[in-house]
Design an enzyme around this catalytic site. Structure first.
Site, PDB file in Angstrom:
ATOM      1  N   ASP A   1       0.773  -1.299  -0.067  1.00  0.00           N
ATOM      2  CA  ASP A   1      -0.169   0.082  -0.114  1.00  0.00           C
ATOM      3  C   ASP A   1       1.025   1.204  -0.036  1.00  0.00           C
ATOM      4  OD1 ASP A   1      -1.764  -2.153   0.639  1.00  0.00           O
ATOM      5  OD2 ASP A   1      -2.873  -1.099   1.993  1.00  0.00           O
TER       6      ASP A   1
ATOM      7  N   GLU B   1       2.442  -8.824  11.824  1.00  0.00           N
ATOM      8  CA  GLU B   1       2.315  -8.417  10.384  1.00  0.00           C
ATOM      9  C   GLU B   1       3.669  -8.130   9.699  1.00  0.00           C
ATOM     10  OE1 GLU B   1       0.159  -4.692  10.259  1.00  0.00           O
ATOM     11  OE2 GLU B   1      -0.417  -4.938   8.241  1.00  0.00           O
TER      12      GLU B   1
HETATM   13  C1  GLC Z   1      -2.530  -3.946   4.553  1.00  0.00           C
HETATM   14  C2  GLC Z   1      -1.582  -4.460   3.460  1.00  0.00           C
HETATM   15  C3  GLC Z   1      -2.383  -5.403   2.546  1.00  0.00           C
HETATM   16  C4  GLC Z   1      -3.163  -6.473   3.254  1.00  0.00           C
HETATM   17  C5  GLC Z   1      -4.005  -5.690   4.314  1.00  0.00           C
HETATM   18  C6  GLC Z   1      -4.395  -6.822   5.188  1.00  0.00           C
HETATM   19  O1  GLC Z   1      -3.344  -3.107   4.037  1.00  0.00           O
HETATM   20  O2  GLC Z   1      -0.852  -3.332   3.003  1.00  0.00           O
HETATM   21  O3  GLC Z   1      -1.445  -6.033   1.582  1.00  0.00           O
HETATM   22  O4  GLC Z   1      -3.828  -7.216   2.574  1.00  0.00           O
HETATM   23  O5  GLC Z   1      -2.986  -5.092   5.276  1.00  0.00           O
HETATM   24  O6  GLC Z   1      -3.527  -7.640   6.071  1.00  0.00           O
END
Ligand code: GLC
Length: 417
Positions: free
Chosen positions: A160, A384
Protein backbone atom coordinates in the site's frame (compact mmCIF):
# COMPACT_ATOMS: atom_id res chain seq x y z
CA UNK A 1 9.71 -22.68 22.63
CA UNK A 2 10.27 -25.57 20.21
CA UNK A 3 9.42 -25.44 16.50
CA UNK A 4 6.46 -27.69 17.27
CA UNK A 5 5.20 -25.09 19.75
CA UNK A 6 5.43 -22.45 17.03
CA UNK A 7 3.52 -24.76 14.69
CA UNK A 8 0.79 -25.12 17.31
CA UNK A 9 0.61 -21.37 17.83
CA UNK A 10 0.40 -20.75 14.09
CA UNK A 11 -2.50 -23.20 13.73
CA UNK A 12 -4.19 -21.56 16.70
CA UNK A 13 -3.89 -18.13 15.04
CA UNK A 14 -5.63 -19.40 11.93
CA UNK A 15 -8.38 -20.92 14.07
CA UNK A 16 -8.73 -17.76 16.15
CA UNK A 17 -8.99 -15.53 13.08
CA UNK A 18 -11.49 -17.84 11.37
CA UNK A 19 -14.88 -16.14 11.23
CA UNK A 20 -16.66 -19.16 9.77
CA UNK A 21 -15.75 -19.74 6.14
CA UNK A 22 -13.39 -16.80 5.91
CA UNK A 23 -10.39 -15.61 7.89
CA UNK A 24 -9.61 -12.05 8.95
CA UNK A 25 -5.97 -10.86 8.81
CA UNK A 26 -6.06 -9.88 12.50
CA UNK A 27 -8.62 -8.73 15.03
CA UNK A 28 -9.09 -4.95 15.38
CA UNK A 29 -6.85 -3.57 12.64
CA UNK A 30 -8.29 -5.69 9.77
CA UNK A 31 -11.70 -7.13 10.72
CA UNK A 32 -12.90 -8.27 7.25
CA UNK A 33 -11.86 -10.70 4.51
CA UNK A 34 -8.92 -9.42 2.47
CA UNK A 35 -8.23 -10.94 -0.92
CA UNK A 36 -4.59 -12.03 -0.94
CA UNK A 37 -4.53 -12.58 2.84
CA UNK A 38 -7.27 -15.15 2.30
CA UNK A 39 -5.35 -16.96 -0.41
CA UNK A 40 -2.43 -17.26 2.04
CA UNK A 41 -4.80 -18.32 4.81
CA UNK A 42 -6.05 -21.08 2.51
CA UNK A 43 -2.47 -22.21 1.92
CA UNK A 44 -1.87 -22.22 5.69
CA UNK A 45 -5.03 -24.25 6.35
CA UNK A 46 -3.96 -26.76 3.72
CA UNK A 47 -1.15 -27.86 6.06
CA UNK A 48 -3.66 -29.24 8.57
CA UNK A 49 -7.26 -28.91 7.31
CA UNK A 50 -7.57 -29.33 3.55
CA UNK A 51 -11.35 -28.94 3.52
CA UNK A 52 -11.12 -25.60 5.32
CA UNK A 53 -8.43 -24.49 2.85
CA UNK A 54 -10.76 -24.88 -0.14
CA UNK A 55 -13.63 -23.25 1.75
CA UNK A 56 -11.51 -20.12 2.25
CA UNK A 57 -10.99 -19.72 -1.51
CA UNK A 58 -14.62 -20.55 -2.26
CA UNK A 59 -15.84 -17.88 0.15
CA UNK A 60 -13.54 -15.29 -1.37
CA UNK A 61 -14.71 -16.09 -4.90
CA UNK A 62 -18.35 -16.03 -3.82
CA UNK A 63 -17.90 -12.24 -3.67
CA UNK A 64 -16.61 -12.06 -7.27
CA UNK A 65 -18.21 -9.28 -9.34
CA UNK A 66 -20.04 -10.00 -12.61
CA UNK A 67 -17.10 -8.33 -14.34
CA UNK A 68 -14.78 -11.05 -13.01
CA UNK A 69 -13.06 -8.80 -10.50
CA UNK A 70 -12.43 -10.31 -7.08
CA UNK A 71 -12.51 -7.38 -4.66
CA UNK A 72 -9.73 -6.52 -2.25
CA UNK A 73 -12.04 -6.52 0.80
CA UNK A 74 -15.30 -8.36 1.44
CA UNK A 75 -17.25 -6.70 4.24
CA UNK A 76 -19.16 -9.72 5.49
CA UNK A 77 -20.26 -8.17 8.80
CA UNK A 78 -20.26 -4.49 9.77
CA UNK A 79 -17.38 -3.41 12.02
CA UNK A 80 -17.16 0.23 13.09
CA UNK A 81 -13.47 -0.24 14.01
CA UNK A 82 -12.35 -0.05 10.36
CA UNK A 83 -12.19 2.89 7.98
CA UNK A 84 -12.98 3.18 5.06
CA UNK A 85 -15.89 0.76 5.44
CA UNK A 86 -18.58 -0.39 2.99
CA UNK A 87 -20.56 2.88 3.03
CA UNK A 88 -17.49 4.87 2.01
CA UNK A 89 -16.72 2.53 -0.88
CA UNK A 90 -20.33 2.48 -2.08
CA UNK A 91 -19.61 -0.35 -4.50
CA UNK A 92 -23.25 -1.46 -4.64
CA UNK A 93 -22.46 -5.17 -4.30
CA UNK A 94 -24.03 -7.89 -2.23
CA UNK A 95 -22.08 -8.88 -0.12
CA UNK A 96 -20.62 -5.40 0.29
CA UNK A 97 -17.09 -5.07 -1.05
CA UNK A 98 -14.43 -2.51 -1.89
CA UNK A 99 -14.16 -1.34 -5.49
CA UNK A 100 -10.61 -2.44 -6.36
CA UNK A 101 -8.73 -5.75 -6.43
CA UNK A 102 -5.51 -7.10 -4.89
CA UNK A 103 -2.52 -9.22 -5.99
CA UNK A 104 -3.76 -12.28 -7.90
CA UNK A 105 -1.95 -14.95 -5.90
CA UNK A 106 -4.99 -17.25 -5.67
CA UNK A 107 -4.09 -19.39 -8.71
CA UNK A 108 -0.49 -19.77 -7.51
CA UNK A 109 -1.64 -20.98 -4.10
CA UNK A 110 -4.59 -23.03 -5.36
CA UNK A 111 -2.12 -25.02 -7.42
CA UNK A 112 0.00 -25.67 -4.34
CA UNK A 113 -3.02 -26.55 -2.20
CA UNK A 114 -4.14 -29.00 -4.85
CA UNK A 115 -0.66 -30.50 -5.12
CA UNK A 116 -0.65 -31.14 -1.36
CA UNK A 117 -3.74 -33.42 -1.57
CA UNK A 118 -4.58 -33.94 -5.27
CA UNK A 119 -7.42 -36.44 -4.96
CA UNK A 120 -9.35 -34.57 -2.29
CA UNK A 121 -8.93 -31.28 -4.14
CA UNK A 122 -9.86 -32.26 -7.68
CA UNK A 123 -13.61 -31.43 -7.56
CA UNK A 124 -13.00 -28.23 -5.61
CA UNK A 125 -10.33 -27.10 -8.07
CA UNK A 126 -12.55 -27.92 -11.02
CA UNK A 127 -15.35 -25.77 -9.59
CA UNK A 128 -13.00 -22.87 -8.83
CA UNK A 129 -11.23 -22.94 -12.19
CA UNK A 130 -13.78 -20.93 -14.28
CA UNK A 131 -13.86 -18.26 -11.58
CA UNK A 132 -10.09 -17.99 -11.59
CA UNK A 133 -10.15 -17.71 -15.39
CA UNK A 134 -12.79 -14.96 -15.20
CA UNK A 135 -10.65 -13.05 -12.69
CA UNK A 136 -7.51 -13.39 -14.82
CA UNK A 137 -9.51 -12.24 -17.85
CA UNK A 138 -10.48 -9.17 -15.83
CA UNK A 139 -6.79 -8.47 -15.08
CA UNK A 140 -6.03 -8.80 -18.75
CA UNK A 141 -8.89 -6.56 -19.92
CA UNK A 142 -9.07 -3.93 -17.16
CA UNK A 143 -5.53 -3.74 -15.79
CA UNK A 144 -3.08 -4.83 -18.51
CA UNK A 145 -3.95 -2.52 -21.41
CA UNK A 146 -0.39 -1.30 -21.81
CA UNK A 147 1.25 -4.73 -21.68
CA UNK A 148 2.14 -4.37 -17.98
CA UNK A 149 -0.09 -4.64 -14.94
CA UNK A 150 -1.19 -1.20 -13.82
CA UNK A 151 -2.87 -0.37 -10.55
CA UNK A 152 -5.53 2.28 -10.08
CA UNK A 153 -5.02 2.71 -6.32
CA UNK A 154 -1.92 1.99 -4.19
CA UNK A 155 -4.06 -0.41 -2.13
CA UNK A 156 -4.60 -2.53 -5.23
CA UNK A 157 -0.90 -3.46 -5.16
CA UNK A 158 -1.12 -4.92 -1.65
CA UNK A 159 2.10 -2.96 -0.96
CA UNK A 160 0.00 0.00 0.00
CA UNK A 161 2.41 2.67 1.13
CA UNK A 162 5.52 1.82 -0.91
CA UNK A 163 7.80 4.60 -2.13
CA UNK A 164 7.09 3.04 -5.56
CA UNK A 165 3.82 5.01 -5.62
CA UNK A 166 5.28 8.41 -4.73
CA UNK A 167 5.32 9.87 -8.28
CA UNK A 168 1.67 8.96 -8.88
CA UNK A 169 0.56 9.98 -5.40
CA UNK A 170 2.27 13.38 -5.72
CA UNK A 171 -0.14 14.22 -8.54
CA UNK A 172 -3.27 13.31 -6.56
CA UNK A 173 -5.14 16.25 -5.03
CA UNK A 174 -6.37 15.18 -1.59
CA UNK A 175 -7.48 18.61 -0.48
CA UNK A 176 -11.21 18.12 -1.12
CA UNK A 177 -11.92 14.80 0.60
CA UNK A 178 -13.76 16.31 3.60
CA UNK A 179 -13.58 15.28 7.26
CA UNK A 180 -13.08 11.69 8.29
CA UNK A 181 -11.76 9.72 11.24
CA UNK A 182 -9.04 7.17 10.69
CA UNK A 183 -9.27 3.93 12.67
CA UNK A 184 -5.92 2.33 11.86
CA UNK A 185 -3.97 4.66 14.16
CA UNK A 186 -6.23 3.59 17.04
CA UNK A 187 -4.85 0.05 16.72
CA UNK A 188 -1.20 0.66 15.79
CA UNK A 189 1.29 3.43 16.54
CA UNK A 190 0.88 6.30 14.04
CA UNK A 191 4.65 6.33 13.29
CA UNK A 192 4.22 2.91 11.64
CA UNK A 193 1.25 3.95 9.49
CA UNK A 194 0.79 6.19 6.40
CA UNK A 195 0.72 9.96 6.91
CA UNK A 196 -2.45 12.12 6.89
CA UNK A 197 -1.49 13.52 3.49
CA UNK A 198 -1.25 9.99 2.08
CA UNK A 199 -4.62 9.09 3.55
CA UNK A 200 -6.27 12.15 2.02
CA UNK A 201 -4.97 11.06 -1.36
CA UNK A 202 -6.06 7.44 -0.90
CA UNK A 203 -9.54 8.75 -0.23
CA UNK A 204 -9.51 11.11 -3.20
CA UNK A 205 -8.75 8.16 -5.50
CA UNK A 206 -11.50 6.11 -3.84
CA UNK A 207 -14.00 8.98 -4.22
CA UNK A 208 -13.24 9.21 -7.95
CA UNK A 209 -14.08 5.51 -8.37
CA UNK A 210 -17.24 5.82 -6.37
CA UNK A 211 -18.39 8.93 -8.27
CA UNK A 212 -18.17 7.09 -11.61
CA UNK A 213 -19.92 4.00 -10.24
CA UNK A 214 -16.66 2.01 -10.33
CA UNK A 215 -16.63 2.20 -14.13
CA UNK A 216 -13.25 0.61 -14.82
CA UNK A 217 -12.81 2.09 -18.30
CA UNK A 218 -13.32 5.57 -16.85
CA UNK A 219 -10.95 4.90 -13.93
CA UNK A 220 -8.25 3.60 -16.26
CA UNK A 221 -8.69 6.50 -18.71
CA UNK A 222 -9.11 9.42 -16.29
CA UNK A 223 -8.59 8.28 -12.70
CA UNK A 224 -6.23 10.30 -10.51
CA UNK A 225 -3.72 7.44 -10.10
CA UNK A 226 -2.48 4.93 -12.67
CA UNK A 227 0.88 3.25 -12.24
CA UNK A 228 2.56 0.17 -13.67
CA UNK A 229 3.70 -2.21 -10.96
CA UNK A 230 6.55 -4.69 -11.49
CA UNK A 231 5.41 -6.78 -8.52
CA UNK A 232 1.88 -7.17 -9.87
CA UNK A 233 3.21 -7.88 -13.34
CA UNK A 234 5.52 -10.62 -12.03
CA UNK A 235 2.81 -12.09 -9.81
CA UNK A 236 0.32 -12.17 -12.68
CA UNK A 237 2.80 -13.76 -15.08
CA UNK A 238 3.41 -16.49 -12.53
CA UNK A 239 -0.31 -16.80 -11.75
CA UNK A 240 -1.19 -17.09 -15.46
CA UNK A 241 1.35 -19.90 -15.81
CA UNK A 242 -0.01 -21.71 -12.77
CA UNK A 243 -3.58 -21.25 -13.97
CA UNK A 244 -2.62 -22.64 -17.37
CA UNK A 245 -1.02 -25.64 -15.65
CA UNK A 246 -4.21 -26.17 -13.61
CA UNK A 247 -6.30 -25.90 -16.78
CA UNK A 248 -4.16 -28.42 -18.61
CA UNK A 249 -4.44 -30.87 -15.73
CA UNK A 250 -8.23 -30.52 -15.96
CA UNK A 251 -8.19 -31.08 -19.73
CA UNK A 252 -9.13 -27.49 -20.59
CA UNK A 253 -7.99 -25.39 -23.54
CA UNK A 254 -5.57 -22.87 -22.03
CA UNK A 255 -4.49 -20.99 -25.17
CA UNK A 256 -6.26 -17.81 -24.06
CA UNK A 257 -4.38 -17.80 -20.73
CA UNK A 258 -1.10 -18.46 -22.53
CA UNK A 259 -1.69 -15.46 -24.78
CA UNK A 260 -2.32 -13.16 -21.77
CA UNK A 261 0.94 -14.37 -20.28
CA UNK A 262 2.88 -13.81 -23.52
CA UNK A 263 1.53 -10.24 -23.69
CA UNK A 264 2.89 -9.47 -20.23
CA UNK A 265 6.25 -11.04 -20.98
CA UNK A 266 6.52 -8.92 -24.12
CA UNK A 267 5.55 -5.77 -22.19
CA UNK A 268 8.25 -6.07 -19.55
CA UNK A 269 10.60 -3.75 -21.39
CA UNK A 270 8.17 -0.90 -20.61
CA UNK A 271 9.07 -1.09 -16.95
CA UNK A 272 12.80 -1.63 -17.36
CA UNK A 273 14.50 1.42 -15.84
CA UNK A 274 17.94 1.46 -17.48
CA UNK A 275 19.25 4.15 -15.12
CA UNK A 276 18.29 2.08 -12.11
CA UNK A 277 19.34 -1.23 -13.67
CA UNK A 278 16.08 -2.86 -12.60
CA UNK A 279 12.38 -3.28 -13.31
CA UNK A 280 10.66 -0.36 -11.68
CA UNK A 281 7.22 1.12 -10.96
CA UNK A 282 6.19 3.72 -13.54
CA UNK A 283 3.57 6.42 -13.66
CA UNK A 284 1.69 5.66 -16.87
CA UNK A 285 0.24 9.18 -17.09
CA UNK A 286 3.66 10.84 -17.24
CA UNK A 287 6.12 8.04 -18.02
CA UNK A 288 8.06 8.87 -14.87
CA UNK A 289 9.86 6.01 -13.09
CA UNK A 290 9.78 5.66 -9.31
CA UNK A 291 13.48 4.74 -9.04
CA UNK A 292 12.77 2.22 -6.31
CA UNK A 293 14.71 -0.91 -5.54
CA UNK A 294 12.71 -3.09 -3.21
CA UNK A 295 10.40 -6.04 -2.91
CA UNK A 296 8.77 -5.31 -6.30
CA UNK A 297 11.88 -6.08 -8.33
CA UNK A 298 12.76 -9.08 -6.12
CA UNK A 299 9.52 -10.74 -7.21
CA UNK A 300 11.06 -11.13 -10.69
CA UNK A 301 12.27 -14.57 -9.64
CA UNK A 302 8.67 -15.61 -9.02
CA UNK A 303 8.04 -15.03 -12.73
CA UNK A 304 11.31 -16.71 -13.73
CA UNK A 305 12.80 -13.37 -14.79
CA UNK A 306 16.57 -13.37 -14.36
CA UNK A 307 18.79 -10.44 -15.16
CA UNK A 308 22.42 -10.18 -14.08
CA UNK A 309 22.48 -6.39 -13.81
CA UNK A 310 19.35 -6.28 -11.68
CA UNK A 311 20.54 -9.19 -9.57
CA UNK A 312 23.71 -7.36 -8.58
CA UNK A 313 21.68 -4.32 -7.51
CA UNK A 314 19.19 -6.39 -5.58
CA UNK A 315 21.76 -8.43 -3.71
CA UNK A 316 23.35 -5.18 -2.50
CA UNK A 317 19.93 -4.08 -1.21
CA UNK A 318 19.48 -7.36 0.65
CA UNK A 319 23.01 -7.20 2.08
CA UNK A 320 22.22 -3.70 3.33
CA UNK A 321 19.83 -5.10 5.93
CA UNK A 322 20.03 -7.88 8.49
CA UNK A 323 16.63 -9.61 8.10
CA UNK A 324 14.63 -10.45 5.00
CA UNK A 325 13.94 -8.55 1.80
CA UNK A 326 13.22 -4.89 2.61
CA UNK A 327 10.30 -3.11 0.94
CA UNK A 328 12.69 -0.31 0.04
CA UNK A 329 16.44 0.17 -0.47
CA UNK A 330 18.08 1.03 2.88
CA UNK A 331 20.28 3.51 0.99
CA UNK A 332 17.24 5.44 -0.35
CA UNK A 333 16.36 8.78 1.24
CA UNK A 334 12.73 7.70 1.87
CA UNK A 335 13.80 4.48 3.61
CA UNK A 336 12.10 4.09 6.99
CA UNK A 337 12.63 0.69 8.69
CA UNK A 338 9.35 0.72 10.62
CA UNK A 339 6.84 2.69 8.58
CA UNK A 340 4.44 0.51 6.68
CA UNK A 341 5.95 -0.56 3.30
CA UNK A 342 8.63 2.16 3.31
CA UNK A 343 11.42 -0.14 4.41
CA UNK A 344 10.16 -3.03 6.57
CA UNK A 345 10.21 -6.69 5.57
CA UNK A 346 7.03 -8.77 5.24
CA UNK A 347 7.29 -12.53 5.94
CA UNK A 348 4.56 -13.15 3.39
CA UNK A 349 6.45 -11.32 0.63
CA UNK A 350 9.60 -13.19 1.63
CA UNK A 351 7.67 -16.44 1.14
CA UNK A 352 6.69 -15.41 -2.41
CA UNK A 353 10.23 -14.35 -3.28
CA UNK A 354 11.55 -17.61 -1.82
CA UNK A 355 9.16 -19.51 -4.08
CA UNK A 356 10.92 -17.77 -6.97
CA UNK A 357 14.37 -18.60 -5.61
CA UNK A 358 13.41 -22.25 -5.13
CA UNK A 359 12.03 -22.59 -8.65
CA UNK A 360 15.15 -20.92 -10.09
CA UNK A 361 17.35 -23.45 -8.26
CA UNK A 362 18.72 -20.70 -6.02
CA UNK A 363 18.95 -22.92 -2.98
CA UNK A 364 21.41 -20.79 -1.03
CA UNK A 365 19.29 -17.65 -1.39
CA UNK A 366 16.12 -19.55 -0.56
CA UNK A 367 17.71 -21.00 2.59
CA UNK A 368 19.05 -17.62 3.67
CA UNK A 369 15.68 -15.93 3.25
CA UNK A 370 13.96 -18.70 5.19
CA UNK A 371 16.56 -18.57 7.99
CA UNK A 372 16.18 -14.81 8.36
CA UNK A 373 12.37 -15.04 8.36
CA UNK A 374 12.42 -17.84 10.94
CA UNK A 375 14.61 -15.73 13.20
CA UNK A 376 12.23 -12.78 12.95
CA UNK A 377 9.21 -14.87 13.88
CA UNK A 378 11.00 -16.81 16.63
CA UNK A 379 12.20 -13.62 18.25
CA UNK A 380 9.21 -11.36 17.62
CA UNK A 381 6.17 -13.58 17.16
CA UNK A 382 3.56 -13.76 14.41
CA UNK A 383 3.48 -10.06 13.57
CA UNK A 384 2.38 -8.34 10.39
CA UNK A 385 5.87 -7.12 9.44
CA UNK A 386 9.34 -6.42 10.87
CA UNK A 387 12.13 -3.85 10.98
CA UNK A 388 14.75 -5.34 8.61
CA UNK A 389 17.65 -3.73 10.47
CA UNK A 390 17.08 -4.80 14.08
CA UNK A 391 14.19 -7.28 13.72
CA UNK A 392 11.66 -5.34 15.82
CA UNK A 393 8.13 -6.72 15.35
CA UNK A 394 5.76 -4.10 13.88
CA UNK A 395 2.12 -3.56 12.92
CA UNK A 396 -0.56 -6.05 13.94
CA UNK A 397 0.02 -9.15 16.10
CA UNK A 398 -1.58 -12.61 15.81
CA UNK A 399 -1.43 -12.20 12.04
CA UNK A 400 -2.99 -14.76 9.72
CA UNK A 401 -0.60 -14.66 6.77
CA UNK A 402 2.51 -14.76 8.96
CA UNK A 403 1.09 -17.86 10.65
CA UNK A 404 0.19 -19.32 7.25
CA UNK A 405 3.64 -18.95 5.71
CA UNK A 406 5.17 -20.34 8.90
CA UNK A 407 3.19 -23.54 8.47
CA UNK A 408 3.73 -23.91 4.73
CA UNK A 409 7.24 -22.55 4.24
CA UNK A 410 9.24 -21.16 7.17
CA UNK A 411 8.79 -23.84 9.83
CA UNK A 412 11.45 -26.56 9.77
CA UNK A 413 8.49 -28.97 9.80
CA UNK A 414 6.81 -27.44 6.73
CA UNK A 415 6.25 -29.76 3.73
CA UNK A 416 7.21 -26.93 1.34
CA UNK A 417 5.16 -28.02 -1.67
C1 GLC B 1 -2.53 -3.87 4.56
C2 GLC B 1 -1.55 -4.42 3.54
C3 GLC B 1 -2.29 -5.29 2.56
C4 GLC B 1 -3.05 -6.38 3.31
C5 GLC B 1 -3.92 -5.78 4.41
C6 GLC B 1 -4.50 -6.84 5.32
O1 GLC B 1 -3.49 -3.05 3.96
O2 GLC B 1 -0.86 -3.40 2.91
O3 GLC B 1 -1.40 -5.88 1.65
O4 GLC B 1 -3.79 -7.13 2.45
O5 GLC B 1 -3.17 -4.92 5.22
O6 GLC B 1 -3.48 -7.60 5.89
Amino acid sequence: MSHEDFDDRARQILRDNDRGGYTIPTRGLYPYQWNWDSAFAAWGFSSFDIDRAWTELETLFSAQWDTGMVPHIVFWKPDPGYFPGPDVWGAGQEPATSGISQPPVAAILARKIHAAYPDAGEPRLRALYPKLVAWHRWWHRDRSAEGVVAITHPWESGRDNCADWDPGMARVDGSGVGDYTRRDTGHVDASMRPSKQDYDRYLAILQFGRACGWDQAEIVANGPFYMADPAMTFILIRAHRDLAAIGRSLGEDVSEIESWCADLEAGLERIWNADLGAYDARDLRTGEFANCLGSGAFLGWLAGIENAEMEARLMAVWDGVRYGIPSNDPAASEFNPRRYWRGPTWPVVNALIAMGFADAGREAEEARLRRETVELIERGGFFEYFDPLDGTACGGDHFTWTAAIWLTWASPNARRI
